[in-house]
Design an enzyme around this catalytic site. Structure first.
Site, PDB file in Angstrom:
ATOM      1  N   GLY A 212       0.818  -1.203   0.000  1.00 31.85           N
ATOM      2  CA  GLY A 212       0.000   0.000   0.000  1.00 31.85           C
ATOM      3  C   GLY A 212       0.849   1.249   0.000  1.00 31.85           C
ATOM      4  N   GLU A 435     -16.411   6.180 -13.572  1.00 33.19           N
ATOM      5  CA  GLU A 435     -16.401   4.892 -12.866  1.00 33.19           C
ATOM      6  C   GLU A 435     -17.816   4.356 -12.677  1.00 33.19           C
ATOM      7  OE1 GLU A 435     -13.733   3.265 -12.533  1.00 33.19           O
ATOM      8  OE2 GLU A 435     -12.394   4.930 -13.035  1.00 33.19           O
TER       9      GLU A 435
HETATM   10 ZN    ZN Z   1     -12.261   3.602 -17.061  1.00 30.13          ZN
END
Ligand code: ZN
Ligand code: ADP
Ligand code: MG
Length: 622
Positions: A212, A435
């Site tokens: 991360g 998205e």
């Molecule tokens: Zn995309």
């Protein structure tokens, strides 16, 4: 000196001890020099020029002399001599003076001969201080390098041990990170009761790699694991292994693992694994011998380890891409746990945890602060609370008020912006629609994989991410699934077009993905009606290398045109379907996008709730 048994706060004392030690060392050194100075014996003597000495000699004032190697004369004057303040003296003989001896005999001086003493004691006394001086300089150098107890613990790992007498962290101290905690729970369960697992022969991962961005709480999670399982915790940073001297790192690794074996059950945590674990042979000039030795030692130690010993190795990195592939092989760090940047809700939870440590005023709205700090990590937020408290203290206030948080946030975001992770609201909105376009299609297309999670938190170079989750491992895909996949890839583009009437450069990788799939359908998988059961072009390189596949062109220009046409036709019809579908469900798209903008990440269940889609029963085949 081995401080492995110290509690964490002993470190401060060690620093102090070191400084005191350094002082004593210095005094001793000066003392020794002084002693040698005295040991020379002749020192109180006054150094006279040869001519003055000669004068005294002629005047008959010299009582006794000692000639050393015919180079130096140490002597005593007669007490009733002219210069009563001089008694003992010395002088150097500048040239072989043939008149000297006869004159001395004539004046009745008592003459002794001697050689400049090369006593072994003197040699030792003269060399020891220099050696000590060198050691001292080296010691100070190590000090400056920043680690407390370095000088005398060469090769010993200074793994700090956190045992239950310290402040024990648990998963409760880590906000969010649900998935990471879930994965690590298995490790915790194992450490709590290893027999339960080993009895039935269950395999537990030897090493777990936490991956991360910096400040997302990897170190915190590792400590919390040890706290949850109530086992010892050995913490060491990869950069600690990399030393000036070849072999030191390797011996530290050996020592760390030995400590682990001795103190099982325990967790060995290697922070910043990439500092040692970089791909071997990648260094400039071919020679990072030390690091490679260290890495090799680590691989050897991990192989020689049995999980049933009750030792689990955790490691953290923010650069999994540079790690040596050998580290990721089975039996080493074969499990990866992703530690994500926090979304709005998680940011609020982090603020709550750290807000508990300071007195908050009644007007402080942590939710608002969370919404106003996009792109910040857990460490940033912990820092934010601290900064706010500092602002309050500067104003002599007893409580931290909202204004302090706002000031602290402005200061923080400047820093974050410099790291260029901050997204403007407009950009975030656009990303949310993009998205949402991908995500919605997972629900609208019956052949698509279920969605796992959608987020507008930057992941690497991508601004957002819609993650799907196949229900089971699938090795072969049908045409319907592939078409759905292409449409999902087009969802972002279509949503941008539908909402803004234009599209952004953020669609590049989506377009590449869709095109690559459509091309493969035609030239590899025989899924085009026009061309049918045939493969075109031979692959030069195996797919799993992830490289651009070069193809031999083994077909005619006419076929090439047909291939292009077929690819275009697949893409065109997919695009039309996608745009029509999203237009039809524009309300859902807007609802999803606006919610995504607010919350920054949404899971499958939340989306179904939001859009009123029924919960699907997962098909579980045995
Ligand atoms: Zn995309
Ligand atoms: P990393 O090792 O990933 O760089 P750290 O674990 O060192 O990050 O995190 C630094 C600090 O940030 C922690 O000590 C903690 O105070 C804070 N922090 C980070 N993530 C969280 C979280 N999820 N919950 C609470 N505090 C966090
Ligand atoms: Mg860390």
């Amino acid at each position: 000196m081995d401080n492995n048994d110290q509690e964490p706060n002993r470190k401060v004392n060690f620093r102090f001890d070191n400084n005191r030690f350094a002082l004593i060392f210095l005094i001793a050194l000066v003392g020794i020099f002084f002693f040698i100075f005295l040991a020379d014996g002749t020192t109180p003597a006054v150094e006279l020029p040869y001519s003055t000495f000669y004068q005294y000699l002629q005047d008959g004032q010299i009582d006794t002399v000692k000639i050393l190697d015919y180079k130096e004369i140490h002597g005593v004057l007669k007490s009733q001599g002219v210069s009563s303040d001089i008694n003992a003296f010395r002088t150097r003989i500048p040239y072989p003076d043939d008149d000297l001896m006869p004159l001395m005999r004539e004046k009745g001086v008592r003459v002794k001969g001697d050689s400049k003493g090369v006593s072994p004691l003197l040699i030792i006394l003269q060399t020891v201080p220099w050696l000590l001086g060198l050691v001292f300089i080296w010691f100070m150098f190590r000090q400056v390098q920043g680690s407390g107890n370095r000088a005398f613990s060469f090769g010993k790992s200074r793994a700090k041990r956190y045992t239950d007498n310290g402040k024990n962290l648990t998963f409760g101290d880590v906000a969010g990170q649900k998935e990471a905690k879930y994965e690590l729970q298995e490790v915790v369960d194992f450490l709590k009761n290893p027999q339960k697992f080993t009895k039935i022969g269950a395999k537990i991962p030897k090493g777990v790699l936490l991956v991360g961005m910096p400040g997302t709480g990897k170190t915190l999670l590792a400590k919390a694991c040890a706290g949850e399982a109530n086992v010892s915790f050995f913490h060491m940073s990869g950069s600690d292994f990399v030393e000036m001297f070849v072999g030191v790192g390797a011996s530290r690794v050996r020592d760390l693992f030995e400590q682990g074996r001795k103190n099982a059950p325990c967790i060995l945590f290697i922070d910043e694994l990439d500092a040692v674990g970089r791909t071997r042979g990648a260094g400039m000039g071919g020679g990072h011998d030390e690091r490679e030795q260290t890495l090799n030692q680590m691989l050897v130690e991990m192989d020689g380890f049995e999980t049933k010993d009750g030792v689990i190795i955790l490691a953290a990195t923010n650069r999994p891409d540079v790690l040596d592939p050998a580290l990721l092989r089975p039996g080493r760090f074969d499990r990866q746990v992703v530690v994500d940047m926090p979304d709005v809700q998680e940011r609020e939870d982090i603020l709550k945890i750290h807000g508990k440590k300071v007195p908050l005023g009644p007007d402080v709205d942590l939710n608002r602060i969370a919404r106003a700090t996009p792109g910040t990590s857990g460490a940033d937020l912990a820092n934010l609370v601290n900064e706010a408290a500092l602002f309050a203290a500067r104003d002599n206030r007893e409580q931290v008020i909202m204004k302090d948080f706002e000031d602290a946030r402005d200061k923080l975001l400047l820093g974050v912006a410099r790291r260029s992770r901050v997204i403007s609201p407009e950009e975030k909105k656009m990303t949310a629609y993009h998205e949402a376009g991908h995500a919605l299609l997972h629900y609208l297309l019956p052949d698509a994989d279920p969605l796992h999670k959608v987020t507008v938190i930057p992941h690497g170079r991508a601004l957002g991410l819609a993650m799907s989750l196949p229900e089971k491992e699938i090795y072969s895909r049908n045409k319907k699934w592939l078409l759905a996949r292409i449409k999902i890839a087009m969802g972002g583009f279509a949503a941008e077009k539908l909402t803004y009437g234009e599209t952004t450069t953020g669609t590049k990788s989506d377009i590449e993905q869709a095109t690559a799939l459509a091309r493969k359908m035609v030239v590899e998988w025989g899924m085009s009606d026009e061309l049918g059961f045939i493969t075109f072009g031979q692959e030069d390189e195996p797919i799993f290398l992830g490289k651009e596949i070069a193809r031999h062109k083994d077909y005619s220009e006419t076929t090439a045109t047909t291939i292009d046409k077929e690819i275009q036709s697949i893409l065109r019809s997919c695009q039309e379907d996608t745009e029509a579908l999203l237009k039809e469900h524009k309300d859902s798209l807007v609802l999803l996008a606006e919610n995504l903008y607010e919350k920054e990440s949404l899971g499958d269940r939340e989306i179904r709730e939001l859009l009123g889609y029924p919960e699907v029963k997962k098909v579980t085949d045995l």
